[in-house]
Design a protein around this motif. Structure first.
Motif, short mmCIF file in Angstrom:
data_model
loop_
_atom_site.label_atom_id
_atom_site.label_comp_id
_atom_site.label_asym_id
_atom_site.label_seq_id
_atom_site.Cartn_x
_atom_site.Cartn_y
_atom_site.Cartn_z
N LYS A 49 0.83 -1.20 0.00
CA LYS A 49 0.00 0.00 0.00
C LYS A 49 0.87 1.26 0.00
N GLY A 50 0.44 2.21 -0.83
CA GLY A 50 1.15 3.47 -0.90
C GLY A 50 2.36 3.45 -1.81
N THR A 51 2.60 2.32 -2.48
CA THR A 51 3.72 2.21 -3.41
C THR A 51 3.22 1.68 -4.73
N LYS A 52 4.13 1.60 -5.70
CA LYS A 52 3.80 1.02 -7.00
C LYS A 52 4.17 -0.45 -7.07
N ARG A 266 -7.12 -15.13 -34.95
CA ARG A 266 -7.69 -14.31 -33.87
C ARG A 266 -6.55 -13.78 -33.00
N LEU A 267 -6.57 -12.50 -32.75
CA LEU A 267 -5.60 -11.83 -31.88
C LEU A 267 -6.35 -11.18 -30.73
N THR A 268 -5.92 -11.46 -29.49
CA THR A 268 -6.59 -10.90 -28.32
C THR A 268 -5.58 -10.24 -27.39
N ALA A 269 -6.07 -9.29 -26.60
CA ALA A 269 -5.22 -8.62 -25.62
C ALA A 269 -6.05 -8.33 -24.37
N ASP A 270 -5.40 -8.45 -23.22
CA ASP A 270 -6.01 -8.16 -21.92
C ASP A 270 -4.99 -7.35 -21.14
N LEU A 271 -5.29 -6.09 -20.86
CA LEU A 271 -4.36 -5.19 -20.16
C LEU A 271 -5.04 -4.59 -18.95
N ASN A 272 -4.40 -4.68 -17.78
CA ASN A 272 -4.94 -4.14 -16.54
C ASN A 272 -3.88 -3.28 -15.86
N THR A 273 -4.31 -2.16 -15.26
CA THR A 273 -3.38 -1.30 -14.55
C THR A 273 -4.12 -0.43 -13.54
N ALA A 274 -3.43 -0.06 -12.48
CA ALA A 274 -3.94 0.95 -11.56
C ALA A 274 -3.67 2.32 -12.17
N VAL A 275 -4.62 3.25 -12.02
CA VAL A 275 -4.48 4.57 -12.61
C VAL A 275 -3.77 5.53 -11.66
N ASN A 276 -3.93 5.32 -10.35
CA ASN A 276 -3.29 6.21 -9.38
C ASN A 276 -2.43 5.41 -8.40
N ASP A 277 -1.67 6.11 -7.57
CA ASP A 277 -0.71 5.46 -6.69
C ASP A 277 -1.35 4.66 -5.57
N ASP A 278 -2.51 5.08 -5.09
CA ASP A 278 -3.13 4.35 -3.98
C ASP A 278 -4.07 3.24 -4.46
N HIS A 279 -4.07 2.97 -5.77
CA HIS A 279 -4.81 1.83 -6.35
C HIS A 279 -6.31 1.89 -6.08
N THR A 280 -6.85 3.09 -6.02
CA THR A 280 -8.30 3.24 -5.88
C THR A 280 -8.99 3.41 -7.23
N ALA A 281 -8.22 3.81 -8.24
CA ALA A 281 -8.75 3.94 -9.60
C ALA A 281 -8.08 2.88 -10.47
N LEU A 282 -8.89 2.02 -11.07
CA LEU A 282 -8.38 0.87 -11.81
C LEU A 282 -8.95 0.85 -13.22
N PHE A 283 -8.15 0.39 -14.16
CA PHE A 283 -8.58 0.34 -15.56
C PHE A 283 -8.16 -0.99 -16.18
N ARG A 284 -9.06 -1.55 -17.00
CA ARG A 284 -8.77 -2.79 -17.70
C ARG A 284 -9.41 -2.72 -19.08
N ILE A 285 -8.72 -3.28 -20.05
CA ILE A 285 -9.28 -3.33 -21.40
C ILE A 285 -9.01 -4.68 -22.02
N ASN A 286 -10.04 -5.26 -22.62
CA ASN A 286 -9.94 -6.52 -23.36
C ASN A 286 -10.34 -6.25 -24.80
N ALA A 287 -9.60 -6.83 -25.73
CA ALA A 287 -9.90 -6.61 -27.14
C ALA A 287 -9.61 -7.87 -27.93
N ALA A 288 -10.34 -8.03 -29.04
CA ALA A 288 -10.15 -9.18 -29.92
C ALA A 288 -10.41 -8.77 -31.36
N PHE A 289 -9.60 -9.29 -32.24
CA PHE A 289 -9.80 -9.11 -33.68
C PHE A 289 -9.64 -10.47 -34.34
N GLY A 290 -10.59 -10.82 -35.20
CA GLY A 290 -10.50 -12.13 -35.82
C GLY A 290 -11.17 -12.19 -37.17
#
Length: 798
Positions: A49-52, A266-290
């Motif tokens: 907590k409080g770190t990256k 078919r090509l897929t991607a799944d990317l997840n990351t915290a948006v801020n340092d205290d990990h209260t804002a989170l973002f994820r994106i999944n994509a596929a092309f086929g």
């Protein structure tokens, strides 16, 4: 010269010395995270907590955080659906701390079960959607099946249709046609038709076969479920709920590529990351092309799908989340072959699809007939902890689908002929749903109450346009055996010319419906082991009718009110291991105005709602520290006031039908030894509509199974093999009594998969339909299925 030779060696030594010194000035943290219900503890977030600094666990729950500077920290383990845990630690230079966690489900503090390196990964029985309350599966009187992400991964599943083959009693009648309005796949469930119309518990319709890249799991909720879900998105047999992937606290993801038979890419991607340092804002994106071809001479598809999701923890009480699904597909699928109108089965000369002398690799198309389908689904949710006993959940869902293009179909005719038919169909449908739930978990005396009160608003609209040849006439007829001189005449250019030259004038349907609902439910612990539940829903349904822009009027508008009660009882024979249950469930369908026989003439008449009632009982098991999970149930559904065709007047309807559907279902998942996982399902259904088995009922007996084993302790740890398949009885697609039936033959399809799974990569190979079985599905239609196919996959994890 010697100096030049030694210089690189000296540099390397200095680099190694610097790295060693740096390592000696830092420490590391490692350990194992277990889940209290024994589920696979993979992808659990572990952060400082409080770190990256942070990481995610592997499939055995192991984690490691390296190069941590000396100091005092709080290490936190968390995953959605379980209470997070924190521990204060001190990291010293050169130290290696071991910190283990066991996370408890948020629904209730369960008896802690430690299952390390061994998990029944094909079961995930706890759901926040089925009862909309914090009720565990063993406490729930309703039956539901879950297709987990682990099973999806082991089977190398790429779309929803493939995943749903793992659900006992669920049978695909036909695949997605991508048509505006109702183009998604149709299924039979407990003798009745249903579609995948629910996403995260609310309306989330698509008109195409949903890509699996964003699936966390799929829940199939059995029986009439109007009490909590309404009648718009559920059927008498049940409903299908897609649960999508959610953001988590650490950085991570994967990229995959699949290649296989008939031009599949078919090509897929799944990317997840915290948006801020205290990990209260989170973002994820999944994509596929086929893109892919069919196994026939014409037919192809190209698709793009992206699903972003964002969550924000405002404070300890309030969390908000929003996500979306954006999809685009161009499809030229296989045309459905219908049985003809006004032609007896004797005239056809065959009564089983296996006896048709058709080369199924021929599409009977002269070129690609493409339909473009666009999807935009948006979902938003706010959870607020009002008090220790009460929570508020506010949910909004918007679903929008568009489709346009020429649609084709065939009729089976006598003398080995097919009529080839087409129309130009385009349109859009939209649905908006708003839901407010208040949940309480409190005691009245010694009795625990889990209470729900909520309200739901649903609004849906359709605007569909069609153009066909006069009287829905066929474009032409073709001989389906041997040569056919006119084979290539049936193509988009010729069909469009025919429609422009002598086609019917285009016509448009424009309709909308709305439901206003309120519901209340309570699950009461009369004793620690005995739970009774009751719920009721009130629906006010409004159909605004069909709007005619030329006359500026609405025709056939009506409104109806309905109550849907639900009762259940559960007794835990062995606490948190074995329970017996029984339930009563109810549903209905608003029929509105239809053509009827009024004094011998055809007139519009308002019909009463159809009503369905189910009685069900069975046993649920979750024993041996979750190594064995099973559900066995018997159900009996009766639907009254079914609207059927009036035999005394063409194009008229009569409300005189009663359908009975009863059956037995069993599902078993197990992890008997480390590395071995199995899933076995069986369903028997006996349906009767006015003395005949309806064509919507699917096969009487269905079997699904899957076994997988991965090596645990050799140098090849992570190498796994999977094997399974499906069986279905012969079934009617036409049933008008003895001598007037048409069947699809029974089938037994076998599939296999081989994979090598490591922390940073996964290599997989699968083969579907190993024996190259010729088999079909259908809904008054003959739909040939794919022959043997092979697909390989490579995944990089980060």
């Amino acid at each position: 010269m010697k100096f030049k030779i030694l210089l690189p060696l000296v540099s390397c030594c200095l680099m190694l010395l610097t790295a060693a010194t740096s390592f000696a000035q830092t420490g590391s943290i490692k350990g194992t995270v277990s889940l209290s219900n024994g589920e696979a503890p993979d992808n659990i977030s572990v952060t400082l907590k409080g770190t990256k600094f942070g990481t995610a666990t592997d499939e055995q729950g192991n984690y490691e955080i390296r190069n941590v500077k000396p100091g005092n920290y709080i290490v936190k383990a968390s995953v959605i659906g379980f209470s997070s845990k924190e521990e204060n630690i001190t990291v010293a230079a050169g130290s290696e701390l071991v910190v283990n966690f066991t996370l408890i489900t948020t629904s209730e503090a369960l008896t802690e079960v430690f299952v390390k390196g061994n998990a029944n990964k094909y079961t995930k029985s706890e759901s926040q959607y089925v009862s909309r309350m914090s009720v565990k599966n063993l406490e729930n009187s309703q039956v539901y099946n879950v297709v987990t992400k682990e099973l999806i991964k082991d089977q190398l599943v790429t779309n929803q249709d493939e995943a749903l083959k793992n659900v006992p009693g669920l049978y695909q009648l036909w695949a997605a046609t991508n048509r505006a309005g109702d183009g998604a796949s149709w299924y039979s469930l407990r003798g009745f038709t249903t579609q995948s119309l629910v996403r995260n518990g609310l309306a989330g319709k698509v008109n195409s076969n949903t890509d699996a890249v964003n699936l966390e799991r799929i829940e199939v909720i059995k029986g009439p479920s109007a009490t909590l879900f309404g009648n718009v998105v559920s059927s008498y047999g049940g409903l299908i709920n897609r649960v999508t992937k959610k953001p988590y606290e650490t950085f991570g993801g994967e990229i995959s590529y699949q290649n296989g038979s008939y031009g599949f890419n078919r090509l897929t991607a799944d990317l997840n990351t915290a948006v801020n340092d205290d990990h209260t804002a989170l973002f994820r994106i999944n994509a596929a092309f086929g893109n892919a071809n069919t196994f026939q001479d014409f037919g192809s598809s190209k698709s793009f799908f992206v699903a972003p999701s964002f969550s924000y923890k405002v404070n300890d009480k309030l969390t908000i989340a929003i996500d979306a699904e954006i999809g685009n597909q161009d499809n030229s699928g296989m045309s459905l072959i219908y049985l003809p109108f006004g032609v007896s089965i004797d005239q056809l000369g065959v009564n089983n699809a296996k006896d048709l002398d058709i080369n199924w690799k021929r599409s009977f198309l002269g070129d690609e007939f493409l339909t473009n389908t666009k999807t935009l689904n948006v979902f938003a949710q706010a959870n607020y902890q009002m008090t220790d006993e009460w929570t508020s959940q506010t949910v909004f869902s918007s679903s929008s689908n568009k489709a346009a293009g020429l649609q084709t179909w065939f009729y089976l005719l006598p003398n080995q002929q097919l009529s080839r038919n087409a129309w130009d169909a385009n349109g859009k449908d939209n649905a908006i749903e708003f839901q407010q739930n208040f949940n309480g978990d409190f005691n009245i005396g010694s009795m625990r109450n889990r209470f729900l009160i909520g309200a739901d608003l649903y609004y849906g609209s359709n605007k569909l346009g069609y153009q066909s040849l006069p009287g829905y006439a066929a474009y032409d007829n073709i001989n389906y055996t041997g040569s056919a001189a006119n084979y290539y005449d049936f193509n988009p250019t010729n069909v469009k010319d025919a429609l422009a030259g002598n086609g019917n004038p285009p016509y448009t349907t424009n309709s909308s419906i709305a439901t206003y609902s309120a519901y209340v439910a309570d699950a009461i612990n009369l004793t620690e082991k005995l739970i009774v539940s009751a719920a009721v829903r009130f629906d006010h349904f409004e159909n605004e009718g069909a709007f005619d822009a030329a006359t500026n009027t609405n025709g056939g508008s009506f409104s109806q009110n309905a109550f849907s009660p639900k009762f259940g009882v559960v007794y835990q024979v062995v606490k948190d291991q074995i329970s017996i249950f029984g339930n009563y469930q109810n549903s209905f369908t608003n029929k509105g105005f239809l053509n009827a026989n009024v004094g011998g003439a055809l007139e519009m008449k308002q019909f009463d709602p159809e009503k369905a009632n189910q009685l069900e009982g069975g046993i649920k098991i979750n024993a041996f520290q979750n190594k064995v999970s099973a559900t066995l149930s018997y159900y009996n559904i009766k639907v009254k006031d079914i609207v059927t065709a009036d035999p005394n007047l063409p194009n008229a309807s009569i409300q005189n039908g009663t359908q009975y559907s009863k059956g037995f279902e069993v599902e078993v998942t197990a992890n008997p030894i480390p590395g071995l996982n199995l899933l076995v399902g069986y369903a028997n259904n006996d349906s009767d509509l006015n003395g005949l088995r309806p064509v919507t009922a699917g096969p009487e007996n269905l079997i699904n199974y899957w076994f997988s084993y991965n090596l645990q302790s050799t140098k090849l740890k992570g190498l796994g093999l999977g094997f399974g398949g499906n069986y279905g009885d012969a079934m009617y697609i036409y049933n008008n009594g003895p001598g007037e039936t048409f069947e699809l033959p029974s089938y037994a399809v076998v599939n296999a998969a081989l994979y090598y799974d490591q922390p940073k990569y996964r290599v997989s190979l699968k083969m579907n339909n190993l024996t190259d079985e010729l088999y079909f599905n259908g809904y008054t239609t003959i739909n040939v299925q794919a022959p043997r196919t092979v697909m390989g996959s490579v995944t990089y994890k980060f």
